[in-house]
Design a protein around this motif. Structure first.
Motif, mmCIF file in Angstrom:
data_model
loop_
_atom_site.group_PDB
_atom_site.id
_atom_site.type_symbol
_atom_site.label_atom_id
_atom_site.label_comp_id
_atom_site.label_asym_id
_atom_site.label_seq_id
_atom_site.Cartn_x
_atom_site.Cartn_y
_atom_site.Cartn_z
ATOM 1 N N ARG A 27 9.706 -20.282 -49.561
ATOM 2 C CA ARG A 27 10.565 -19.200 -49.085
ATOM 3 C C ARG A 27 11.904 -19.260 -49.812
ATOM 4 O O ARG A 27 12.473 -20.335 -50.007
ATOM 5 C CB ARG A 27 10.770 -19.310 -47.576
ATOM 6 N N VAL B 134 15.750 -17.632 -49.691
ATOM 7 C CA VAL B 134 16.720 -16.918 -48.869
ATOM 8 C C VAL B 134 17.828 -16.421 -49.790
ATOM 9 O O VAL B 134 18.620 -17.210 -50.313
ATOM 10 C CB VAL B 134 17.290 -17.837 -47.770
ATOM 11 N N GLU C 132 16.379 -20.216 -41.028
ATOM 12 C CA GLU C 132 15.372 -20.264 -42.095
ATOM 13 C C GLU C 132 14.976 -21.695 -42.466
ATOM 14 O O GLU C 132 14.121 -21.899 -43.330
ATOM 15 C CB GLU C 132 15.904 -19.540 -43.343
ATOM 16 N N ARG D 18 13.634 -13.422 -48.843
ATOM 17 C CA ARG D 18 14.214 -12.730 -47.687
ATOM 18 C C ARG D 18 15.696 -12.520 -47.972
ATOM 19 O O ARG D 18 16.421 -13.476 -48.240
ATOM 20 C CB ARG D 18 14.030 -13.544 -46.409
ATOM 21 N N TYR E 10 19.574 -11.415 -47.124
ATOM 22 C CA TYR E 10 20.574 -11.311 -46.058
ATOM 23 C C TYR E 10 21.871 -10.776 -46.654
ATOM 24 O O TYR E 10 22.395 -11.346 -47.624
ATOM 25 C CB TYR E 10 20.827 -12.669 -45.409
#
Length: 339
Positions: free
Chosen positions: A41, A43, A80, A58, A60
């Motif tokens: 993953r 971020v 996360e 992902r 933000y």
């Protein structure tokens, strides 16, 4: 082989965060991490999404200049379960918006490091510059990581980045279990990167300092991304110079770039550059003229020995790759002008 250890984790189990995710380094690093099976993953933290974001990423929306950034980043990192963060939210060239730049780079780095400590992030990788050593007539031929940072703190571009390094070191001191790796990169060149030096070499007539021809070095954009990726995966704390092999006289750089050198006496150049900077006609403020006069070349031996980083491109090859792409841009501009 490097003495640093690779993090032992299951494939696809790691969560890493990247600040400055929409910038050149951030977006290219995310593209590289998307293809790494060890990363599960990504971020992405920025005010705009990364153009290379894939299924692992992902996004933000966080503005590091805001007072609420620290709490928001800590919340994201905790939620996360981020293992490591690569902090790339820095400007590649000077700006007239110095107050905003200070909030982004110096204060923003404080937000990130405090948030990382609160979220118990295990690792921080920070992007920095060899230019922070400063260009001085007393510099040795190759500057090691032990050399003090002597770039003028009166120049906000340097001062904010020096303060950011200090924030990273404070994190290491206050949280001994956290791996903090600082990568001081030589000026980055390549076919697609844009910064102060590429803008300088994009001019047909390039100003130089009369009577001076300093040696310079570069780092290919591919090697810059590779070094960040390597530092993320390999647990080696400390500061490392990330540079391409070899150096070139500035006069050779200008010749290989197909540009015309215009030697200017330093006092006149300083006056003209100061006026040009105020009028937003030149790439950098007059403090950068020192880098056209004096040596600021770093030794990359420690990065190779401890981190295991070996550049794929020499300084000359990085320059030539940039030159090839710039010639295509010049031809396209000429065609558009003729049309």
């Amino acid at each position: 082989m490097s003495s640093g250890s690779m993090t032992s984790v299951r494939p696809g189990s790691r969560a890493v965060a990247v600040t400055g995710a929409s910038g050149f380094l951030g977006s290219n690093l995310i593209g590289s991490l998307e293809e790494d099976e060890r990363i599960g993953r990504i971020v992405a933290i920025d005010t705009a999404p990364s153009p290379t974001a894939g299924p692992k990423t992902r996004f933000y929306d966080v503005d590091l200049t805001q007072p609420t950034a620290e709490a928001r980043v800590a919340e994201i990192l905790s939620a996360e379960r981020v293992d490591a963060i690569v902090h790339l939210a820095f400007l590649a060239e000077p700006t007239h918006a110095t107050a905003w730049a200070h909030e982004l780079e110096s204060v923003g780095t404080m937000h990130v490091t405090v948030a990382a400590r609160q979220a118990k992030v295990r690792k921080l990788v920070l992007w920095s510059h060899t230019w922070l050593y400063g260009a001085h007539p007393s510099n040795p031929n190759f500057l090691t990581e032990k050399h003090p940072l002597r770039a003028p703190k009166s120049e906000p571009f340097f001062a904010d980045k020096i303060e950011a390094e200090e924030q990273a070191r404070k994190l290491a001191q206050r949280s001994p279990g956290v791996v903090v790796t600082i990568l001081r990169m030589a000026p980055i060149l390549g076919p697609s990167v844009h910064n102060a030096f590429t803008r300088y070499l994009a001019r047909k007539v390039v100003p130089t300092m009369m009577g001076f021809d300093p040696l310079v070095q570069f780092l290919h954009e591919v090697d810059a991304i590779a070094a960040l990726h390597l530092a993320l995966l390999r647990d080696v704390p400390g500061t490392f110079n990330i540079v391409g092999d070899g150096v070139l006289p500035l006069s050779t750089v200008i010749r290989l770039a197909g540009r015309i050198a215009l030697p200017v006496p330093h006092p006149l150049a300083r006056t003209l550059t100061a006026l040009g900077w105020v009028a937003q006609l030149v790439e950098t403020p007059p403090t950068f003229l020192k880098y056209l006069r004096f040596l600021c070349v770093a030794d990359g031996a420690r990065a190779q020995a401890a981190l295991g980083f070996t550049p794929a491109y020499t300084s000359r090859e990085a320059l030539l790759d940039f030159v090839s792409a710039q010639r295509l841009r010049d031809v396209k501009l000429l065609a558009e002008t003729a049309a």
